[in-house]
Design a protein around this motif. Structure first.
Motif, short mmCIF file in Angstrom:
data_model
loop_
_atom_site.label_atom_id
_atom_site.label_comp_id
_atom_site.label_asym_id
_atom_site.label_seq_id
_atom_site.Cartn_x
_atom_site.Cartn_y
_atom_site.Cartn_z
N PRO A 22 1.55 2.94 -2.34
CA PRO A 22 2.95 3.09 -3.15
C PRO A 22 2.63 2.60 -4.43
O PRO A 22 1.76 1.47 -4.75
CB PRO A 22 3.77 2.28 -2.31
N PRO A 23 3.22 3.00 -5.66
CA PRO A 23 4.13 4.13 -5.61
C PRO A 23 3.46 5.38 -6.02
O PRO A 23 3.88 6.08 -6.46
CB PRO A 23 5.09 3.70 -6.67
N PHE A 24 2.19 5.60 -5.63
CA PHE A 24 1.41 6.76 -6.17
C PHE A 24 1.59 8.02 -4.97
O PHE A 24 1.67 9.18 -5.31
CB PHE A 24 0.06 6.54 -6.70
N GLU A 34 -1.27 2.88 -16.43
CA GLU A 34 -2.11 1.77 -16.64
C GLU A 34 -2.15 0.99 -15.49
O GLU A 34 -1.28 0.74 -14.64
CB GLU A 34 -1.20 0.85 -17.60
N THR A 35 -3.49 0.38 -15.40
CA THR A 35 -3.65 -0.44 -14.03
C THR A 35 -4.53 -1.64 -14.31
O THR A 35 -4.51 -1.94 -15.37
CB THR A 35 -4.06 0.38 -13.01
N GLY A 36 -5.02 -2.35 -13.01
CA GLY A 36 -5.90 -3.47 -13.34
C GLY A 36 -5.96 -3.89 -12.06
O GLY A 36 -5.17 -3.48 -10.97
N VAL A 37 -6.43 -5.07 -11.54
CA VAL A 37 -6.88 -5.60 -10.30
C VAL A 37 -5.90 -6.90 -10.25
O VAL A 37 -6.16 -7.76 -11.21
CB VAL A 37 -8.16 -5.60 -10.03
N THR A 85 -2.84 -4.05 -9.35
CA THR A 85 -1.83 -4.56 -9.87
C THR A 85 -0.36 -3.77 -9.55
O THR A 85 0.68 -4.30 -9.12
CB THR A 85 -1.74 -5.00 -11.21
N PRO A 86 -0.27 -2.53 -10.29
CA PRO A 86 0.94 -1.69 -10.02
C PRO A 86 1.37 -1.56 -8.53
O PRO A 86 2.48 -1.41 -8.22
CB PRO A 86 0.88 -0.37 -10.61
N TYR A 115 4.77 -3.13 -7.11
CA TYR A 115 5.79 -2.37 -6.71
C TYR A 115 6.12 -2.76 -5.16
O TYR A 115 7.24 -2.96 -4.79
CB TYR A 115 5.20 -0.77 -6.55
N MET A 116 5.12 -3.08 -4.26
CA MET A 116 5.35 -3.39 -2.89
C MET A 116 6.31 -4.98 -2.85
O MET A 116 6.86 -5.08 -1.98
CB MET A 116 4.21 -3.40 -2.02
N ILE A 117 5.89 -5.62 -3.78
CA ILE A 117 6.39 -7.00 -3.72
C ILE A 117 8.27 -6.85 -4.13
O ILE A 117 8.96 -7.24 -3.67
CB ILE A 117 5.86 -7.98 -4.84
#
Ligand code: GLN
Length: 253
Positions: A44-46, A118-121, A190-191, A195-197
């Motif tokens: 999620p959310p992909f 955009e993403t990251g860890v 990170t995304p 999202y899940m949080i």
């Protein structure tokens, strides 16, 4: 009378031929081509299932909208991240869309589309875990998912911070391990964590912020399927122009 029956038979025969002709031409030749697209399981959310068991999410909405815009058909195979990459490499899939980070290492094997997210860890920990920094991981067990950017980051800092690293196949398993206390932390995009949080699926914190900022891209095998890549890029550009891209993103914010 006889002639009439023969005529009717011939007509029925012709109709049958033209019907099957219609059917077969839609799956080949001049009309829309079908591409097999491999993806992750629950990410999620992909990519995720809704209540009706339908795959939804940013990636799923994007690839469907791009296929519609560029007039091709897709068959989505929800395999898991590592399995999706393996399927691509084995020629069992034409492309992968799976919240996949564009990295220089992967560019040796895959051709990527234009970046689309955009993403990251980040490190994810349970809210009450007391883990505030990487220093707190000393002697503890940390979990990450096979073949991912999160795992690569965890491997990079593992010795420096002295933690044990466990590897699992799916993000869901990773979160379960952190929830149950088998692991104190996980490294995930990170995304996904954010999202899940936000949705309450995870009662987690991300105390250390975003590492290795990067972008997601759609991947095909290097040197193969340039056509599909071109269509993806064209479709993505169109969706950005006509506002559909923003709408899809807003749906999953
Ligand atoms: N973005 C991460 C990567 O590309 C994880 C992708 C995923 O788990 N679906 O490695």
């Amino acid at each position: 009378m006889k002639m009439k029956r023969l005529g009717a038979l011939m007509l029925a025969g012709l109709m049958a031929i033209s019907l099957t002709g219609c059917g077969s031409s839609s799956s080949s030749g001049s009309s829309e081509k079908t591409y097999i697209i491999a993806t992750d399981k629950t990410y999620p959310p992909f990519e995720m299932e809704n209540d009706q068991g339908k795959l939804i999410g940013v990636d799923m909405d994007l690839i469907r909208a791009i296929a519609k815009d560029q007039k091709f058909k897709i068959k989505i195979n929800s395999l898991g991240f590592d399995a999706a990459c393996t399927a691509l490499e084995a020629g069992e899939a034409d492309g992968v869309i799976a919240g996949m980070t564009i990295t220089d290492e992967r560019k040796q094997k895959y051709d990527f589309s234009k970046q689309y997210y955009e993403t990251g860890v980040s490190m994810g920990v349970k809210k009450d875990s007391g883990i505030k920094s990487y220093d707190d991981l000393k002697g503890k067990t940390v979990v990450a998912k096979t073949s991912t950017a999160g795992l690569a980051y965890a491997q990079k800092i593992k010795d420096k911070y002295g933690f044990n690293l466990e590897v699992v196949e799916e993000s869901t398993f990773m979160f379960e391990k952190v929830k149950s206390g088998e692991a104190v932390a996980c490294f995930e995009d990170t995304p996904v964590l954010k999202y899940m949080i936000k949705t309450g699926e995870l009662d987690f914190d991300t105390p250390c912020g975003n590492e290795n900022p990067a972008y997601y891209g759609f991947a095909v095998l290097k040197g193969e399927n340039a056509d599909l890549l071109k269509k993806f890029n064209k479709g993505l550009a169109n969706l950005k122009k006509n506002g559909q891209y923003d709408k899809i993103l807003a749906k999953y914010e």
